[in-house]
Design a protein around this motif. Structure first.
Motif, PDB file in Angstrom:
ATOM      1  N   ASP A   1      11.836  -0.658   2.966  1.00 40.40           N
ATOM      2  CA  ASP A   1      13.107  -1.303   2.656  1.00 40.40           C
ATOM      3  C   ASP A   1      13.779  -1.950   3.853  1.00 40.40           C
ATOM      4  OD1 ASP A   1      13.958   0.877   3.964  1.00 40.40           O
ATOM      5  OD2 ASP A   1      15.525   1.418   2.537  1.00 40.40           O
ATOM      6  N   SER A   2      12.978  -2.416   4.813  1.00 38.29           N
ATOM      7  CA  SER A   2      13.583  -3.263   5.829  1.00 38.29           C
ATOM      8  C   SER A   2      13.721  -4.652   5.224  1.00 38.29           C
ATOM      9  CB  SER A   2      12.686  -3.315   7.067  1.00 38.29           C
ATOM     10  OG  SER A   2      11.476  -3.956   6.754  1.00 38.29           O
ATOM     11  N   GLN A   3      14.883  -5.248   5.387  1.00 37.77           N
ATOM     12  CA  GLN A   3      15.124  -6.584   4.822  1.00 37.77           C
ATOM     13  C   GLN A   3      14.870  -6.635   3.323  1.00 37.77           C
ATOM     14  OE1 GLN A   3      13.281  -9.850   6.748  1.00 37.77           O
ATOM     15  NE2 GLN A   3      13.863  -9.205   8.793  1.00 37.77           N
ATOM     16  N   GLY A   4      15.461  -5.732   2.626  1.00 38.27           N
ATOM     17  CA  GLY A   4      15.271  -5.728   1.179  1.00 38.27           C
ATOM     18  C   GLY A   4      13.996  -4.991   0.822  1.00 38.27           C
ATOM     19  N   LEU A   5      14.029  -4.321  -0.306  1.00 40.59           N
ATOM     20  CA  LEU A   5      12.884  -3.540  -0.753  1.00 40.59           C
ATOM     21  C   LEU A   5      11.671  -4.436  -1.006  1.00 40.59           C
ATOM     22  CD1 LEU A   5      13.101  -0.495  -1.277  1.00 40.59           C
ATOM     23  CD2 LEU A   5      13.271  -1.003  -3.700  1.00 40.59           C
ATOM     24  N   HIS A   6      10.494  -4.029  -0.537  1.00 36.37           N
ATOM     25  CA  HIS A   6       9.296  -4.803  -0.861  1.00 36.37           C
ATOM     26  C   HIS A   6       8.057  -3.920  -0.875  1.00 36.37           C
ATOM     27  CE1 HIS A   6       9.508  -4.921   3.569  1.00 36.37           C
ATOM     28  NE2 HIS A   6       8.200  -4.837   3.502  1.00 36.37           N
ATOM     29  N   LEU A   7       7.007  -4.446  -1.512  1.00 34.83           N
ATOM     30  CA  LEU A   7       5.753  -3.730  -1.655  1.00 34.83           C
ATOM     31  C   LEU A   7       4.921  -3.912  -0.379  1.00 34.83           C
ATOM     32  CD1 LEU A   7       4.221  -2.154  -3.908  1.00 34.83           C
ATOM     33  CD2 LEU A   7       3.106  -4.304  -4.491  1.00 34.83           C
ATOM     34  N   THR A   8       4.378  -2.807   0.147  1.00 33.43           N
ATOM     35  CA  THR A   8       3.553  -2.889   1.351  1.00 33.43           C
ATOM     36  C   THR A   8       2.089  -3.094   0.943  1.00 33.43           C
ATOM     37  OG1 THR A   8       3.094  -0.533   1.349  1.00 33.43           O
ATOM     38  CG2 THR A   8       5.088  -1.258   2.499  1.00 33.43           C
ATOM     39  N   PRO A   9       1.219  -3.448   1.897  1.00 37.05           N
ATOM     40  CA  PRO A   9      -0.226  -3.519   1.601  1.00 37.05           C
ATOM     41  C   PRO A   9      -0.745  -2.183   1.058  1.00 37.05           C
ATOM     42  CG  PRO A   9       0.245  -4.585   3.681  1.00 37.05           C
ATOM     43  CD  PRO A   9       1.537  -3.956   3.235  1.00 37.05           C
ATOM     44  N   THR A  10      -0.315  -1.095   1.697  1.00 41.81           N
ATOM     45  CA  THR A  10      -0.644   0.230   1.170  1.00 41.81           C
ATOM     46  C   THR A  10      -0.244   0.334  -0.292  1.00 41.81           C
ATOM     47  OG1 THR A  10      -0.087   1.160   3.339  1.00 41.81           O
ATOM     48  CG2 THR A  10      -0.285   2.717   1.498  1.00 41.81           C
ATOM     49  N   GLY A  11       0.947  -0.190  -0.584  1.00 47.40           N
ATOM     50  CA  GLY A  11       1.464  -0.131  -1.940  1.00 47.40           C
ATOM     51  C   GLY A  11       0.601  -0.904  -2.917  1.00 47.40           C
ATOM     52  N   SER A  12       0.121  -2.069  -2.505  1.00 45.01           N
ATOM     53  CA  SER A  12      -0.724  -2.861  -3.400  1.00 45.01           C
ATOM     54  C   SER A  12      -1.970  -2.075  -3.783  1.00 45.01           C
ATOM     55  CB  SER A  12      -1.131  -4.166  -2.717  1.00 45.01           C
ATOM     56  OG  SER A  12       0.018  -4.937  -2.440  1.00 45.01           O
ATOM     57  N   ALA A  13      -2.554  -1.409  -2.794  1.00 46.19           N
ATOM     58  CA  ALA A  13      -3.748  -0.604  -3.057  1.00 46.19           C
ATOM     59  C   ALA A  13      -3.417   0.535  -4.016  1.00 46.19           C
ATOM     60  CB  ALA A  13      -4.299  -0.042  -1.742  1.00 46.19           C
ATOM     61  N   TRP A  14      -2.265   1.149  -3.797  1.00 46.71           N
ATOM     62  CA  TRP A  14      -1.847   2.258  -4.656  1.00 46.71           C
ATOM     63  C   TRP A  14      -1.692   1.782  -6.093  1.00 46.71           C
ATOM     64  CZ3 TRP A  14       2.434   3.250  -7.688  1.00 46.71           C
ATOM     65  CH2 TRP A  14       2.620   4.580  -8.103  1.00 46.71           C
ATOM     66  N   VAL A  15      -1.043   0.644  -6.268  1.00 45.28           N
ATOM     67  CA  VAL A  15      -0.834   0.082  -7.602  1.00 45.28           C
ATOM     68  C   VAL A  15      -2.172  -0.101  -8.306  1.00 45.28           C
ATOM     69  CG1 VAL A  15      -0.189  -2.024  -8.834  1.00 45.28           C
ATOM     70  CG2 VAL A  15       1.356  -1.061  -7.125  1.00 45.28           C
ATOM     71  N   GLU A  16      -3.128  -0.608  -7.561  1.00 48.61           N
ATOM     72  CA  GLU A  16      -4.442  -0.854  -8.144  1.00 48.61           C
ATOM     73  C   GLU A  16      -5.137   0.456  -8.500  1.00 48.61           C
ATOM     74  OE1 GLU A  16      -7.873  -4.173  -7.363  1.00 48.61           O
ATOM     75  OE2 GLU A  16      -5.843  -4.201  -6.562  1.00 48.61           O
ATOM     76  N   SER A  17      -5.017   1.431  -7.609  1.00 48.50           N
ATOM     77  CA  SER A  17      -5.715   2.700  -7.850  1.00 48.50           C
ATOM     78  C   SER A  17      -5.132   3.427  -9.064  1.00 48.50           C
ATOM     79  CB  SER A  17      -5.621   3.589  -6.602  1.00 48.50           C
ATOM     80  OG  SER A  17      -4.327   4.135  -6.481  1.00 48.50           O
ATOM     81  N   VAL A  18      -3.842   3.284  -9.274  1.00 47.25           N
ATOM     82  CA  VAL A  18      -3.223   3.934 -10.436  1.00 47.25           C
ATOM     83  C   VAL A  18      -3.598   3.192 -11.710  1.00 47.25           C
ATOM     84  CG1 VAL A  18      -1.026   4.554 -11.516  1.00 47.25           C
ATOM     85  CG2 VAL A  18      -1.309   4.828  -9.065  1.00 47.25           C
ATOM     86  N   GLY A  19      -3.863   1.899 -11.555  1.00 47.43           N
ATOM     87  CA  GLY A  19      -4.237   1.118 -12.723  1.00 47.43           C
ATOM     88  C   GLY A  19      -3.057   0.476 -13.421  1.00 47.43           C
ATOM     89  N   LEU A  20      -1.994   0.239 -12.658  1.00 49.81           N
ATOM     90  CA  LEU A  20      -0.841  -0.437 -13.244  1.00 49.81           C
ATOM     91  C   LEU A  20      -1.150  -1.905 -13.460  1.00 49.81           C
ATOM     92  CD1 LEU A  20       2.157   0.981 -11.184  1.00 49.81           C
ATOM     93  CD2 LEU A  20       1.177   1.813 -13.324  1.00 49.81           C
ATOM     94  N   THR A  21      -0.701  -2.439 -14.594  1.00 52.29           N
ATOM     95  CA  THR A  21      -0.853  -3.872 -14.823  1.00 52.29           C
ATOM     96  C   THR A  21       0.510  -4.531 -14.650  1.00 52.29           C
ATOM     97  OG1 THR A  21      -0.532  -3.465 -17.172  1.00 52.29           O
ATOM     98  CG2 THR A  21      -2.787  -3.665 -16.404  1.00 52.29           C
ATOM     99  N   VAL A  22       0.676  -5.140 -13.490  1.00 55.72           N
ATOM    100  CA  VAL A  22       1.950  -5.764 -13.158  1.00 55.72           C
ATOM    101  C   VAL A  22       1.934  -7.224 -13.600  1.00 55.72           C
ATOM    102  CG1 VAL A  22       3.531  -6.347 -11.298  1.00 55.72           C
ATOM    103  CG2 VAL A  22       2.190  -4.237 -11.184  1.00 55.72           C
ATOM    104  N   ALA A  23       2.975  -7.634 -14.301  1.00 55.23           N
ATOM    105  CA  ALA A  23       3.057  -9.026 -14.775  1.00 55.23           C
ATOM    106  C   ALA A  23       2.966  -9.993 -13.597  1.00 55.23           C
ATOM    107  CB  ALA A  23       4.370  -9.237 -15.520  1.00 55.23           C
TER     108      ALA A  23
END
Lengths: 246, 246
Positions: A142-164
């Motif tokens: 959350d520096s300069q507004g909340l945002h997704l990190t590269p780590t986060g992108s990998a996590w999203v994929e591993s969980v299997g979330l389908t983000v619009a």
DNA sequence: TCGACACTTCGGCCGGCGCCGAAGCGCCGG
DNA sequence: CCGGCGCTTCGGCGCCGGCCGAAGTGTCGA
């Protein structure tokens, strides 16, 4: 002069939300589901005819969408943008919220404070806990507004979330609603996580509108994926109303 | 029932913007500067006494901040959040904006369409051109909502922009105001760029409120940093009003 | 086919609010 | 010290809009 472009539009839209009854409708619809006219009428305590007029105005103004089904009229918020607008307006108002008096009302409030949906994402202590766990694990920063990190992108994929994708709506957005005074996760990622949690059976809807409950497998999943324990969801004490053995 | 928490707040805040005169005030204040009560009264075409009442309401409601200086009362929007709210409300309204009739009004509109500020960032064709140049150069990307790329971070540093840190306000936010129908850059980065452009003398304020003008050194800087040419700022033709040899 | 039910239309009541002008107050400049 | 000016307060006017109840329309179920 010339700054008056847009004046009619601004005041008209604001006027729609300026009436307490219409505001109540929109707040109720923040659960993201479609309600019938009658349900809204009862919830707001006004006559059916009054409800009709208000709904006509809200639909004509583009804030609500309607679907007619048999003798029922279903309405819901027209878009996530509208939901966000309603949230922001409500959050801007300084509000010492009164403690409800009846026991029924208090237990209901208790459930809502615990875990609920906010249009299409999670709110309440569950929403806050999930968001903070994501920050703690480096999924969000959350520096300069909340945002997704590269780590986060990998996590999203591993969980299997389908983000619009391909939408202007940000993947990550902090949402401050009018009950919690802390931020929780909205945006397309917030919506995707909530939807996934529902379909995976991690949470279920209860009788109380907007309220959800964490299931045993859900608790396990939250622990595994985010390190959330049952204690995190119980809140920072001080939540049990004094003098009431609930 | 229970979704009524926040109803008074929501309707109260919306009610403040529901009046056309107060809406006009807020739209005028979107230039980010402080106006006196008298200026607002003249701009809106209402009596001074009426203006006083409206300003009292807006200040009490937290939308405006005021500073008293001698016999003047200066007011401005209370925060970027308020500015964003006003923008969003106005943008939500579908609006076929009428073409003004007088020559003065048309030339003023022309200047504003060209380049102006929107609270604390650039709008008009200049704002759109800057934003699209940033996307074209890989400084910004707009998959899953607009965001700053690593390339962009380096560019920001090389230009010497000082972007506010440690704030919840996002660095990058798309802003759709009610005149343009295309997005331009807001957020802390948008504010930083606009402020830098002003202090560096790339743009200057003109007599028309909100309007700015690109200076010769400014044009050179925009070309060097973003590849923007004078032609990009002239707009997509069709901008000279038919039948008027301006 | 015939009620029951959900919603809509219409007429009328009432309160609230935006507006103004007149009078008052305080600051500034001469 | 005095006049002008910007803003504020107050009283009163007029209109808009939310509310209801009664009557009407369409749909569903028995």
């Amino acid at each position: 002069m010339e700054a008056e472009r847009g004046v009619p539009g601004l005041s008209r839209v604001a006027g729609l939300l300026a009436d307490p009854t219409r505001a109540r409708f929109c707040l109720a619809l923040l659960d993201g589901r479609a309600w019938t006219a009658g349900e809204l009428a009862r919830q707001a305590g006004v006559a059916a005819s009054t409800t009709t007029e208000h709904l006509n105005a809200l639909v004509a103004g583009g804030l609500l969408e309607q679907v007619r089904q048999g003798r029922h009229r279903y309405v819901r918020l027209a878009s996530p943008e509208v939901a966000e607008l309603v949230e922001r307006l409500a959050a801007l108002a300084p509000g010492p919220e009164p403690v409800p008096r009846s026991l029924r009302a208090r237990t209901r409030q208790h459930r809502l404070a615990h875990a609920r949906t906010c249009y299409d994402h999670l709110a309440g202590r569950l929403g806050v806990a999930v968001t903070e766990a994501m920050i703690g694990r480096g999924i969000l920063a959350d520096s300069q507004g909340l945002h997704l990190t590269p780590t986060g992108s990998a996590w999203v994929e591993s969980v299997g979330l389908t983000v619009a994708r391909g939408t202007r709506r940000p993947a990550v957005r902090p949402c401050l609603d009018w009950t919690e005074r802390r931020f929780h996760l909205a945006g397309t990622l917030g919506a995707a996580f909530c939807s996934h949690a529902l379909t995976a059976g991690w949470i279920t809807r209860t009788a109380t509108p907007r309220a959800v409950e964490v299931t045993p497998p859900g608790l396990e999943a939250f622990g595994e994926l985010l390190g959330i324990t049952a204690g995190d969801l119980r809140g920072a004490g001080a939540e049990t109303v004094p003098g009431t053995p609930v």
